[in-house]
Write an enzyme that holds these catalytic residues in place. Structure first.
Site, PDB file in Angstrom:
ATOM      1  N   VAL A  50     102.883  52.857  13.449  1.00 52.71           N
ATOM      2  CA  VAL A  50     101.872  53.634  14.179  1.00 52.71           C
ATOM      3  C   VAL A  50     100.539  52.873  14.193  1.00 52.71           C
ATOM      4  CG1 VAL A  50     100.614  55.831  14.249  1.00 52.71           C
ATOM      5  CG2 VAL A  50     103.025  55.806  13.561  1.00 52.71           C
ATOM      6  N   GLU A  70     112.161  58.117   9.137  1.00 56.41           N
ATOM      7  CA  GLU A  70     111.203  58.008   8.034  1.00 56.41           C
ATOM      8  C   GLU A  70     111.595  56.824   7.155  1.00 56.41           C
ATOM      9  OE1 GLU A  70     108.474  60.274   7.538  1.00 56.41           O
ATOM     10  OE2 GLU A  70     109.172  60.481   9.581  1.00 56.41           O
ATOM     11  N   GLY A 128     104.828  63.890  17.311  1.00 58.70           N
ATOM     12  CA  GLY A 128     104.398  62.570  17.818  1.00 58.70           C
ATOM     13  C   GLY A 128     103.491  62.656  19.030  1.00 58.70           C
ATOM     14  N   GLY A 159     112.955  52.575  15.099  1.00 57.48           N
ATOM     15  CA  GLY A 159     111.634  52.933  14.553  1.00 57.48           C
ATOM     16  C   GLY A 159     111.350  54.423  14.538  1.00 57.48           C
ATOM     17  N   GLY A 195     108.043  57.434  16.943  1.00 54.99           N
ATOM     18  CA  GLY A 195     107.883  56.063  17.438  1.00 54.99           C
ATOM     19  C   GLY A 195     106.407  55.688  17.515  1.00 54.99           C
ATOM     20  N   LYS A 202     102.408  63.820   8.041  1.00 56.33           N
ATOM     21  CA  LYS A 202     102.780  65.233   7.837  1.00 56.33           C
ATOM     22  C   LYS A 202     103.046  65.555   6.384  1.00 56.33           C
ATOM     23  CE  LYS A 202     106.327  62.923   9.318  1.00 56.33           C
ATOM     24  NZ  LYS A 202     107.002  62.235  10.362  1.00 56.33           N
ATOM     25  N   LYS A 216     106.826  69.819   9.102  1.00 56.43           N
ATOM     26  CA  LYS A 216     106.267  70.113  10.428  1.00 56.43           C
ATOM     27  C   LYS A 216     106.205  71.619  10.663  1.00 56.43           C
ATOM     28  CE  LYS A 216     107.883  65.713  12.304  1.00 56.43           C
ATOM     29  NZ  LYS A 216     109.031  65.041  12.923  1.00 56.43           N
TER      30      LYS A 216
HETATM   31  N1  HSE Z   1     111.100  60.619  11.407  1.00 58.18           N
HETATM   32  C1  HSE Z   1     110.357  61.430  12.331  1.00 58.18           C
HETATM   33  C2  HSE Z   1     111.260  61.815  13.480  1.00 58.18           C
HETATM   34  C3  HSE Z   1     109.165  60.674  12.817  1.00 58.18           C
HETATM   35  O1  HSE Z   1     112.322  61.216  13.616  1.00 58.18           O
HETATM   36  O2  HSE Z   1     110.919  62.709  14.232  1.00 58.18           O
HETATM   37  C4  HSE Z   1     108.170  61.505  13.557  1.00 58.18           C
HETATM   38  O3  HSE Z   1     107.691  62.555  12.800  1.00 58.18           O
END
Ligand code: HSE
Length: 389
Positions: A11, A175, A119, A172, A287, A90, A190
């Site tokens: 990011v 986590e 995202g 990408g 991403g 988060k 989340k």
């Molecule tokens: N690992 C998380 C996902 C990244 O795949 O949504 C974004 O929060």
């Protein structure tokens, strides 16, 4: 305005590219904090956080590291030094949400975290704008790109669960520790943040159930296809008279359901208010570039001097969903007899016993599934969503 970036992952790099592409002399990434020995590939890189804190020209600290505690310490110190904070983290927001909001208020700085959920989708931003007009009644959707990518490509390409994880990592989305995606903990974080934003309430991790995709097999996916169902990992928040219902679980949707159409790593957030009805936002939820876009939007709002809507988290009454439901359970021969008291259609596929239950009390069924999972950790269960009449 000068900003400092904490971290140099996917990011952060995308954010730097987006800032440099703007050629905007009023926004300068003046420092990039590096925490572990790393080649200093950018002139702004530094190991010295104290110097960042002491620099009065740096007005915003943009935190993009992973994990909660180190990030919270950096953000706390930044706000105490009079700097606004923008974050995509988060884990930190869900663990220190109330404290971050209180500290920002006390220090009269801004705290912005839109990138921490969904995202590139302006999710929290939309919730907080809309709730000013009409209370939010429910929020549900797909908020993990990794698991949606895995489900979609298990269905379309016959990937196994572990192959799906590897591909999502390569792209990408996943986590640093992909078990947080797979087991639903990323979604739990989340959900806690969305609940705070939607209901101005504190949702704690031990107040709701979370089930991820552990145990899902290709035979399960084939069984769903034969029944014209598609599995999606959904997060749900609902206001009821008894309190807020909150859960994360796999659901078998009819093929015609809008959320069954969500492909690849896309996220989809649905929110409901009395006068608006339902609003659905679909987009890139993971991403580098989409998440950096959300971070940059927050930074630019601070630069422009836009105020943040005040938010204080109150205690919230939580209630568990009740009523009858049908479930799919995929398990082994040793564990299947535990379900002998449940009316179910039973099928077998390559050593997997597949039960499609009739309507039963959902709490009793869930308790049975939880017990059965202690005997068969590879058991996969999903609630079946009925077709709309
Ligand atoms: N690992 C998380 C996902 C990244 O795949 O949504 C974004 O929060």
């Amino acid at each position: 305005m000068k900003i400092a970036m904490l971290g140099w992952g996917t990011v952060a790099r995308s954010l730097m590219e987006q800032i440099e592409k703007r050629h905007d002399p009023t926004l300068q990434a003046a420092a990039i904090l590096i925490r572990k020995p790393h080649p200093l590939t950018h002139p702004a890189m530094t190991y010295d956080y104290a110097a960042i804190l002491a620099d009065p020209q740096i007005e915003i600290v943009v935190e993009m590291i992973s994990g909660a505690e180190a990030a919270w310490n950096y953000c706390r110190q930044a706000m105490e030094a009079g700097k606004s904070v923008v974050t995509s983290n988060k884990a930190m927001v869900s663990a220190h949400y109330g404290e971050l909001l209180e500290l920002a208020k006390k220090q009269q700085v801004q705290f912005r975290y839109d990138a921490s959920v969904a995202g590139g989708i302006p999710w929290l931003r939309t919730i907080s704008a809309l709730k000013a007009t009409d209370p939010i009644l429910a929020v549900e959707g797909i908020f993990n790109g990794t698991t949606n990518y895995i489900l979609d490509h298990m269905e379309r390409d016959g990937l196994s669960l572990s192959e799906g994880i590897v591909q999502a990592q390569r792209l990408g989305y996943a986590e640093a520790d992909p078990s947080a995606d797979l087991e639903g903990e990323d979604l739990a974080r989340k959900l806690m943040i969305s609940a705070g934003c939607a209901f101005s309430g504190r949702l704690l991790r031990d107040q709701f159930k979370v089930q991820g995709l552990q145990g899902l097999t290709n035979q399960d996916i084939q069984a769903f296809e034969a029944k014209k169902k598609r599995c999606r990992l959904l997060s749900v928040l609902k206001k009821t008279e008894a309190g807020i219902q909150a859960r994360v679980e796999p659901i078998l949707l009819p093929l015609s359901a809008p959320l069954a159409q969500i492909r690849d790593n896309l996220n989809a957030g649905v929110l409901r208010t009395a006068s608006l009805g339902e609003l659905t936002l679909i987009g890139q939820g993971a991403g580098g570039p989409p998440t950096a876009h959300a971070v940059l939007t927050d930074i630019l709002e601070i630069v422009k001097g836009c105020p943040v809507a005040p938010l204080r988290l109150r205690e919230m009454k939580i209630s568990e969903a009740a009523g009858d439901a049908r479930y799919y359970v995929g398990t082994n021969d040793q564990t299947a007899p535990l379900f002998s008291g449940v009316t179910a259609e039973i099928r077998r596929s390559e050593g997997r016993v597949q039960l499609w239950t009739q309507m039963e009390d959902s709490r009793q069924l869930q308790a049975l599934i939880t017990h059965a999972r202690t005997l068969d950790p590879q058991l996969f269960a999903a609630r079946i969503q009925e077709e709309e009449a």
